[in-house]
Structure formats: C-alpha cells, structure tokens
Scaffold this motif. Structure first.
Motif, PDB file in Angstrom:
ATOM      1  N   LYS A   1       0.804  -1.223   0.000  1.00  0.00           N
ATOM      2  CA  LYS A   1       0.000   0.000   0.000  1.00  0.00           C
ATOM      3  C   LYS A   1       0.836   1.271   0.000  1.00  0.00           C
ATOM      4  CE  LYS A   1      -3.786  -1.955   2.664  1.00  0.00           C
ATOM      5  NZ  LYS A   1      -4.333  -1.959   4.036  1.00  0.00           N
TER       6      LYS A   1
ATOM      7  N   GLU B   1      -4.729   7.679   4.455  1.00  0.00           N
ATOM      8  CA  GLU B   1      -5.749   6.848   3.831  1.00  0.00           C
ATOM      9  C   GLU B   1      -6.738   7.765   3.132  1.00  0.00           C
ATOM     10  OE1 GLU B   1      -6.849   3.641   6.429  1.00  0.00           O
ATOM     11  OE2 GLU B   1      -8.716   3.313   5.317  1.00  0.00           O
ATOM     12  N   VAL B   2      -7.088   7.412   1.906  1.00  0.00           N
ATOM     13  CA  VAL B   2      -8.084   8.190   1.170  1.00  0.00           C
ATOM     14  C   VAL B   2      -9.201   7.229   0.781  1.00  0.00           C
ATOM     15  CG1 VAL B   2      -8.558   9.510  -0.925  1.00  0.00           C
ATOM     16  CG2 VAL B   2      -6.404   9.850   0.291  1.00  0.00           C
ATOM     17  N   LYS B   3     -10.402   7.601   1.155  1.00  0.00           N
ATOM     18  CA  LYS B   3     -11.537   6.713   0.888  1.00  0.00           C
ATOM     19  C   LYS B   3     -11.606   6.392  -0.606  1.00  0.00           C
ATOM     20  CE  LYS B   3     -16.378   6.176   1.994  1.00  0.00           C
ATOM     21  NZ  LYS B   3     -17.569   6.877   2.421  1.00  0.00           N
ATOM     22  N   GLY B   4     -11.749   5.115  -0.908  1.00  0.00           N
ATOM     23  CA  GLY B   4     -11.862   4.692  -2.302  1.00  0.00           C
ATOM     24  C   GLY B   4     -10.522   4.394  -2.943  1.00  0.00           C
ATOM     25  N   ASN B   5      -9.439   4.651  -2.241  1.00  0.00           N
ATOM     26  CA  ASN B   5      -8.110   4.363  -2.786  1.00  0.00           C
ATOM     27  C   ASN B   5      -7.542   3.144  -2.069  1.00  0.00           C
ATOM     28  OD1 ASN B   5      -5.466   4.357  -3.725  1.00  0.00           O
ATOM     29  ND2 ASN B   5      -5.272   6.589  -3.667  1.00  0.00           N
ATOM     30  N   ARG B   6      -7.187   2.139  -2.858  1.00  0.00           N
ATOM     31  CA  ARG B   6      -6.656   0.881  -2.339  1.00  0.00           C
ATOM     32  C   ARG B   6      -5.276   1.098  -1.714  1.00  0.00           C
ATOM     33  NH1 ARG B   6      -3.141  -2.531  -4.700  1.00  0.00           N
ATOM     34  NH2 ARG B   6      -2.786  -1.265  -6.549  1.00  0.00           N
ATOM     35  N   LEU B   7      -4.561   2.111  -2.232  1.00  0.00           N
ATOM     36  CA  LEU B   7      -3.215   2.380  -1.733  1.00  0.00           C
ATOM     37  C   LEU B   7      -3.261   3.412  -0.614  1.00  0.00           C
ATOM     38  CD1 LEU B   7      -1.573   2.814  -5.243  1.00  0.00           C
ATOM     39  CD2 LEU B   7      -1.419   0.788  -3.798  1.00  0.00           C
TER      40      LEU B   7
ATOM     41  N   PRO C   1      -1.733   6.794  -0.299  1.00  0.00           N
ATOM     42  CA  PRO C   1      -0.943   7.764  -1.055  1.00  0.00           C
ATOM     43  C   PRO C   1      -0.105   8.666  -0.143  1.00  0.00           C
ATOM     44  CG  PRO C   1      -3.249   8.405  -1.044  1.00  0.00           C
ATOM     45  CD  PRO C   1      -3.177   7.078  -0.356  1.00  0.00           C
TER      46      PRO C   1
ATOM     47  N   THR D   1       0.228  14.212  -3.233  1.00  0.00           N
ATOM     48  CA  THR D   1      -1.095  13.874  -3.762  1.00  0.00           C
ATOM     49  C   THR D   1      -2.006  15.093  -3.706  1.00  0.00           C
ATOM     50  OG1 THR D   1      -0.782  11.626  -2.973  1.00  0.00           O
ATOM     51  CG2 THR D   1      -3.025  12.262  -3.571  1.00  0.00           C
TER      52      THR D   1
ATOM     53  N   MET E   1     -12.972  14.797  -1.271  1.00  0.00           N
ATOM     54  CA  MET E   1     -12.056  13.739  -0.863  1.00  0.00           C
ATOM     55  C   MET E   1     -12.169  13.490   0.647  1.00  0.00           C
ATOM     56  SD  MET E   1      -8.048  14.210  -1.656  1.00  0.00           S
ATOM     57  CE  MET E   1      -7.243  13.015  -2.682  1.00  0.00           C
TER      58      MET E   1
END
Ligand SMILES: Cc1cc2nc3c(=O)[nH]c(=O)nc-3n(C[C@H](O)[C@H](O)[C@H](O)COP(=O)(O)O)c2cc1C
Ligand code: SF4
Ligand code: SF4
Ligand code: SF4
Ligand code: SF4
Ligand code: FES
Lengths: 406, 353
Positions: free
Chosen positions: A377, B53-59, B61, B66, B72
């Motif tokens: 991640k 953590e960003v909602k909807g992002n698997r990674l 960032p 970013t 967001m």
C-alpha cells in the motif's frame, strides 16, 4: 476443447518480418490510412469502445488513456512503446517484434495521429539487441515506403534494470536520468517525457490497434471476456508439458490454460501452484484453477494476469524456496528511492531466507504479513507494491510449507 | 483563489485548488509526519512516512505529493496509516546506528522525534545487514556519517536546487543506494563548495556541523539571530550559542534575504570571532609602533590627514576603493563622501575592478 485464436499472431510464420512488402500485401497500414481518415475524437472513441486494456500489466483502458493526451494542450506530445519486457518468463513482446514488427509501428503511428504526436520511441530491453536491429530495419523500410507520414520513430535501449519497465522510470531513462519512478499524479499522458503529454503503451497493446481498426471495435469487444476483451499472448514456463507461447481469448480458465493448451504437468506429477503475470504475480493453488484469466477475475483472487507469463510448479517444488528466490530478485531490482521498498525488499528477503534455512519462528510469519501489507500500500511504484504478493499469497495458500520449516 | 472542500479526519476543510493533502492538512492545523518533504525543495515523495488513507483508494498515497480533490475523504491517523508509519520507521531504524545518546542531532532529528511519537523503540527487522560506511570527516566543516542517512534526498536536492552546485546524486540501487558525491569520494575531494546547505536541510545526524560536535545538545543551544558580516548581501542566520560562546551557525528559514542558503564564509567562517590576533581597537602608529587608540582619536587623525592631502594636492589626489564586505548603504556612503566631500569621482568597488 478451447482453441487458440491468432489475432496478434495472424501473420506469424506467414510473412517475412524483415520485408515490409509482405506486411503491406497482408493488408498492413490500411488501418493507419483508415485512422487518418477519421477525426481524432472518433478514432479514440473507437479504440475506447473496443474495450482494449493495456497489456503491460496495469490493464488501463487504452482509448481512455489516449484521450488524456489528446485533451492535453501542448506544443509537443510523445508516443512510447514499452518494449522493456523485463519480467522473468515473459517473451511475448519479443515474439511480436520479431515476427511482425510493422504491426507495432502501425499501432504507434495510429496513436500518434490520435493524440497529435509526431514523435515515437520504442524503449527496448537491453538484452534484446537483435530485436533492436529488426526494429531499426522495420522503421527504415517504413520510412522508405513513406507509410508513416510525418510520424517519426526511434529506438532506445534499456540497460537491464527491471524497474525501467515502469513507465515513469522508463521516461526518466529516455531523458538520460537514473531509471527511477516518478510519483503520480501527474500521470505520463498529461506530463510525461520532457514534461510533455506522453502515451506509454505496451508492445502487445500497440499490436492490437491495427486489427481493431480493421475489423471494428464491436468485433473486438465481442472476443473473450467482456471486461477485458480480446486475446492474450501467454508464455508457458516451468513444469508444464508444452513450454511455448499461445494466443488465447481472455475468457478461458487457468485450468484450460495449463491442461488444454499446456498439456498438463510432465511425468505424471501433480500440480502444486502456478504463478501468472511474472515475478510479482500471486501464487495460485489447485482450488482456484477454475478462475478466468481476465484481469478482473484474476485480481479478485489476489492474482494478476500481468504480462501473461505462466509459471507452473509441480508437487516436488519447494514453495518457500521458490518464494525466497523471488524476494531476492526484488531486493536486487528495487531502485531504492522509497523507504518501504528499499528497506522492505531487503528485510523481506532476509526473513524468508531465514525461514527457508529452518531458522524462522511463528512471529516471522506475522511480520512478513505486516511488512507485505504495508509495502503493497505504501510503496511509491508498482514494483514495491507488487513485490510482496508472492509472499502474501504463499502465506495464504501454502502456509503449511512455511510452518514445516519453522 | 479557487478553493476546494475536502474532509480530513471527518472535519470539513478548505484548501486552494492544486494543494497537496499535506498542505491542506497544514492549513487546517492537522499534523502529518514527513521526512523527505521540505518546503524549499522540489517534491520527492520517497520516504512515504506522510502516507494517508483516502476513501476509495486501495493504496496509501503520500500526502506530500497527492493533490486534493473536492469531496475527498482523508484519514491521517487510521490504523492502516499508523501501521504503515510504524513499519517504515522500524525499517529505517533497523538500518541505523541508533546512537542518539551521543548524536549531535538529537533534539533536532526528525527520525528520533517520529520514533518517539510512534513509540518505535526497537525494530523487529533488526539483526540483518546494516550499512558500515566510513565516516567522512575529511574537511574542517562537515561531518558526514551516512550510516545515519535515511535517503530522504534533501541534501541532493539542496545542493542542486539551492546552491546550484549539483555535487550530490545517488549511487547504486536498492538497499545499497547512497546519496553521495560523484565517484563516492569524500566531500574534500569532490566539487563541494562547503556552503553547508545539505547540512542545514538534513533531517538526521547524517550531516552535521563539525564545530558543534560534542559541544552541546540541541536543546541547550541558544539561537541568536544576526546578519552576516562577510559581504553586502546581508544574509541572516542564527548563531548557535552555548554558555555565551558561539559554537556554530544555523540557518534560519525566516531570513528574508537568503532563506536557509549561506555561503561557506557565512556558515563556517565565523571562527575569527575567537582569534587571538583579532584587532579589537583602532591602532595608530606612533614612533614606528602600533599603539591602541580610541575611535575618537582614530577618526580625528583620519579627518586631519584627508583634509591635509586635499588641501595640498587637490581632490583628485584622493581615490576610494570600497569593499564587497560593505553593505549597500555603506557603499553608498563611500561614494557620497568621496564625491561630495573629497570632491573627486575617483571611487570604485572591488567587485568591479
Ligand atoms: C516494476 C514494473 C515493471 C514494468 N515493466 C513493464 C514492461 O516490461 N513492459 C510493459 O509494457 N509494462 C511494464 N510495466 C507497466 C508500465 O508501467 C505501464 O503500465 C505500461 O507500459 C502501460 O502500457 P499498457 O497500458 O499498454 O499496458 C511495468 C510496471 C512496473 C511497476
Ligand atoms: S517501490 Fe521500489 S522500485 Fe518503486 S520507487 Fe520505491 S524503491 Fe524504487
Ligand atoms: S540521527 Fe537521529 S536517530 Fe540517528 S542517532 Fe542521531 S539522533 Fe538518533
Ligand atoms: S556543502 Fe554545499 S556544495 Fe557541498 S555538498 Fe553540501 S550543498 Fe553541495
Ligand atoms: S544525508 Fe541527510 S539529507 Fe542527505 S539523504 Fe541522507 S538523511 Fe537525507
Ligand atoms: S514526506 Fe511525503 S513521501 Fe516523504
């Protein structure tokens, strides 16, 4: 029994790759002509509608990608063909370039017209010097025939770094810098080579373009799986009877791939695992062999279609030992730019090596799990993000092999 | 300015379009840790300590690179984020000498501070290979102990972007990556001009001021803001003062003229302060011997001699050459004095001759 379908490889063995006339006689460059008779918008829409998704691993819709560069305002745009093919066990791009190089050039020129670029580069793997010769001959012939119009193509050579297949590292490398990935966004279609909008597509992606234009988006979209249409060139390696390449529609299962096309496991041995998509692909156990090979079905089981390399392991293979070699590969190939990958690939290899040598403990397995999750991640580029997947999937599906060594 | 609204930890915040998540968080007073980000340098996005953590992002960032998007939803301290940061710190620490007890940077070391914050005491990754670099103290100014380097790249970027010297880059790959000089030679053998920008921006004890070694912990050091006496540019910096004695020079980011940039003289050329041969009063030669005098005596003597020369030989017998160590104002006064009082245009400046 499922059958091979030769779309990309339609000219395989039928034309002389070093003679452009053969390609022209087989209908070559008609698609480029057709593309240039269309508006850029319509052309991009046609490619988008075909559902073609990038064959370099990330599976992004090609038409949508082109649209980003088309929409970007700039005095110069670039088209790059990613022919770095550094993935162990993969040689499908080489096959295409060796046997039908003009189809790649034609695909690039169509992209050039679509986005408004007159300059293309092919970034070719350093270990393929003979392919570079073929490409240069092909480009020379295309120039002499004038088929490319004002679209110019040059070949650049890599120097053996796996990470240079990653598109932004590839761009850095062409610019003459260390081959290290850039952070994203901005993505190359908007800010790429020398800061200009740049399309980076895989060899196989470009090779699909002429035939899509020739036969139409709907025809292409109807082949294989709905969400990842077309055919995929796969290379079968490891413990499999037919170690060869095949081109198959994307709606077949892994089991068909191994048993119908690959002839199963040699010497009557039993299947143990298969790793698809290259070194960073997840390990797939027997129980998941009925999964379809398309991008999304594979992603759903924590695996990848990736480059299309299929590495089969029979019952005699030591999963931890194989995984250990893979972690060593990533430790070696990490560019070192970001800390979780630079330090993480190192420790991951150390820990798996320790377990492989019978010196590990149960806490090491948990630590591997945590490290792998964080890397997947938090790393800067796809290399570090995907590097843990063999470890994580073997821990999931073959945990007993680890436990037996503790 | 066009603004976008986003949510950070459930709180609605506004940030200018094009900001990074980190900038938006900074504006909202929400702290995000950072090792490779520096406001004076181009973005690198390499340490990954600033992940969110960003909602909807698997990674997860990196917040420093970013951009924000409208609506967001960002979480800066979610369990996944904390786990990632702890793991990254543990990885860094596993390849670090951890001699904070004697390290001159403790108190101003970001690595130590973040380990404290996240409770990283020891690393489960320790015990494997560690770098064993030779410490570079080949020069009188900078101690370079790359065993403490976390490869944030601040030195490389500072040298290229602030100084323009481009003396540093990266060598080797992966675990062996090294931020160093061409050919990995010591600073003394490299193209280094010893401006010390790399030292000023290094977040750890990898690059430190030699004069300050062993002189005091960072929190014992008093910072006294001053202007550099060496040239007319007027750079500001802080004198590092311990027990009433100057032990070094530290950049002050608030300096209006120079920011954190200095040249070798300003940063490292202050040892004349304690030079025994330093003149502390005017001296007047009497009977072939210099004798200490007061400023009044000295100025009277100068005035008398200048007047005598002017009277006897005329204004053009006089010429003034001013120094680059003078400020603009001082240079202005020199020409004013020369033209208006001495009555000659014989005036020049060393930087022009
Ligand atoms: C470590 C790494 C190596 C890669 N190597 C290749 C490669 O050898 N060839 C390739 O086409 N794509 C490679 N990729 C994917 C590219 O970054 C990029 O996604 C691809 O070239 C885009 O083309 P496509 O949309 O046609 O798939 C690699 C990615 C990573 C992270
Ligand atoms: S993930 Fe690995 S290869 Fe990618 S930028 Fe980070 S260190 Fe380099
Ligand atoms: S650099 Fe920081 S973490 Fe390292 S020894 Fe010095 S104070 Fe401690
Ligand atoms: S002291 Fe100045 S010139 Fe020397 S390496 Fe550091 S930044 Fe570059
Ligand atoms: S020496 Fe300091 S500034 Fe340079 S990369 Fe290492 S930690 Fe960063
Ligand atoms: S501060 Fe963002 S990656 Fe280093």
């Amino acid at each position: 029994m499922a059958e091979e379908m030769r779309i990309l490889m339609r000219n395989y063995g039928k034309i002389d790759p070093l003679n452009i006339d053969d390609y022209l006689n087989a209908g070559g460059y008609k698609s480029l002509e057709k593309a240039r008779s269309m508006s850029q918008k319509d052309l991009i829409e046609e490619v988008r509608k075909s559902g073609l998704r990038g064959r370099g691993g990330a599976g992004f819709n090609t038409g949508m990608k082109w649209n980003f560069s088309y929409s970007a305002v700039a005095d110069q745009k670039y088209v790059i063909c990613n022919a770095d093919e550094g993935e162990p066990g993969t040689y499908k791009d080489r096959l295409i370039m060796e046997n039908d190089p003009q189809s790649v050039l034609e695909g690039m020129a169509i992209c050039g017209y679509a986005i408004g670029s007159n300059q293309g580069y092919i970034y070719c793997r350093g270990e393929y010097p003979y392919v570079v010769e073929i490409l240069n001959t092909a480009i020379q012939q295309a120039k002499e025939k004038g088929v490319l119009g004002d679209f110019n193509i040059e070949v650049r050579m890599g120097a053996g770094a796996y990470v240079c297949g990653e598109e932004s590292a590839l761009i850095e490398s062409i610019e003459g810098h260390r081959g290290e990935p850039r952070f994203k966004p901005p993505f190359p279609p908007v800010i790429g080579l020398w800061g200009k909008p740049t399309i980076v597509n895989n060899v196989e992606t470009f090779a699909n373009i002429p035939v899509i234009l020739e036969k139409g988006a709907d025809w292409y979209a109807g082949i294989g799986s709905k969400s990842y249409p077309g055919t995929k060139l796969m290379t079968l390696t490891g413990d499999i009877v037919k170690r060869t390449f095949i081109e198959v529609p994307t709606d077949i299962t892994i089991r068909q791939l191994i048993y119908d096309f690959g002839g199963g496991i040699p010497e009557g041995k039993k299947f143990k695992a298969v790793q698809i998509g290259g070194t960073s692909g997840g390990f797939i156990p027997e129980t998941l062999l009925d999964t379809l090979i398309d991008f999304d079905s594979m992603a759903a089981i924590g695996a990848t279609l990736g480059s299309g390399a299929v590495f089969v392991m029979d019952e005699t293979r030591d999963i931890v030992d194989v995984t250990n070699r893979i972690t060593k590969f990533f430790e070696h190939e990490s560019c070192g730019k970001c800390s979780p990958c630079r330090e993480g690939t190192k420790r991951m290899h150390e820990i798996v090596d320790k377990i492989n040598n019978g010196l590990g403990s149960a806490t090491d397995l948990d630590l591997l799990g945590r490290l792998g999750t964080v890397m997947s991640k938090a790393c800067l580029c796809g290399l570090g993000q995907a590097a843990p997947s063999p470890v994580l999937t073997t821990l999931q599906h073959f945990r007993s092999e680890y436990s037996n060594k503790l | 300015m066009e603004m976008v609204n986003l949510y950070i930890n459930g709180k609605e915040v506004a940030a200018p379009t094009g900001s990074t998540i980190m900038q938006a968080a900074d504006l909202a007073g929400i702290e995000i840790p950072r090792l490779c980000y520096d406001p004076d340098l181009s973005a690198l996005g390499a340490c990954r300590l600033c992940v969110v953590e960003v909602k909807g992002n698997r990674l997860l960032p990196a917040s420093c690179v970013t951009p924000v998007m409208s609506g967001m939803e960002v979480f800066t301290e979610s369990p996944a984020v904390i786990e990632a940061r702890r793991t990254i710190l543990e990885l860094l620490v596993a390849n670090h000498p951890l001699d904070c007890m004697t390290c001159d940077k403790l108190g101003a070391c970001k690595l130590a501070d973040y380990c404290y914050h996240y409770g990283v005491k020891e690393s489960p990754f320790a015990g494997g290979e560690k770098h064993q670099y030779k410490c570079d103290d080949s020069n009188p100014f900078i101690i370079r102990d790359l065993n403490k380097c976390i490869l944030c790249g601040a030195c490389v970027r500072a040298c290229e972007e602030m100084t323009g010297q481009d003396n540093l880059s990266y060598l080797y790959r992966g675990f062996h990556r090294k931020a160093t000089t061409a050919g990995d030679v010591d600073y003394a053998q490299s193209d280094c001009v010893f401006c010390g920008q790399c030292v000023a921006l290094c977040p750890t004890g990898a690059l430190t001021e030699k004069t300050m070694a062993g002189q005091g912990r960072r929190w014992e050091i008093e910072r006294v803001r001053t202007t550099c006496p060496f040239c007319g540019t007027g750079c500001n910096f802080d004198l590092a003062v311990k027990d009433g004695k100057v032990i070094g020079v530290l950049s002050n980011p608030d300096s209006p003229v120079n920011g954190r940039s200095l040249c070798v003289k300003g940063r490292f050329g202050w040892d004349f302060i304690y030079n025994e041969k330093r003149l502390t009063t005017p001296l007047i030669k009497k009977n072939g011997q210099f004798e200490a005098a007061s400023w009044d005596e000295a100025f009277d003597l100068i005035a008398q001699k200048f007047n005598a020369i002017k009277d006897e030989y005329g204004p053009d017998s006089f010429a003034a050459l001013s120094s680059a160590r003078c400020t603009n104002e001082e240079n202005y006064l020199v020409q004013k004095f020369t033209r208006a009082y001495m009555g000659t245009n014989n005036v020049d400046h060393c930087a022009r001759t």
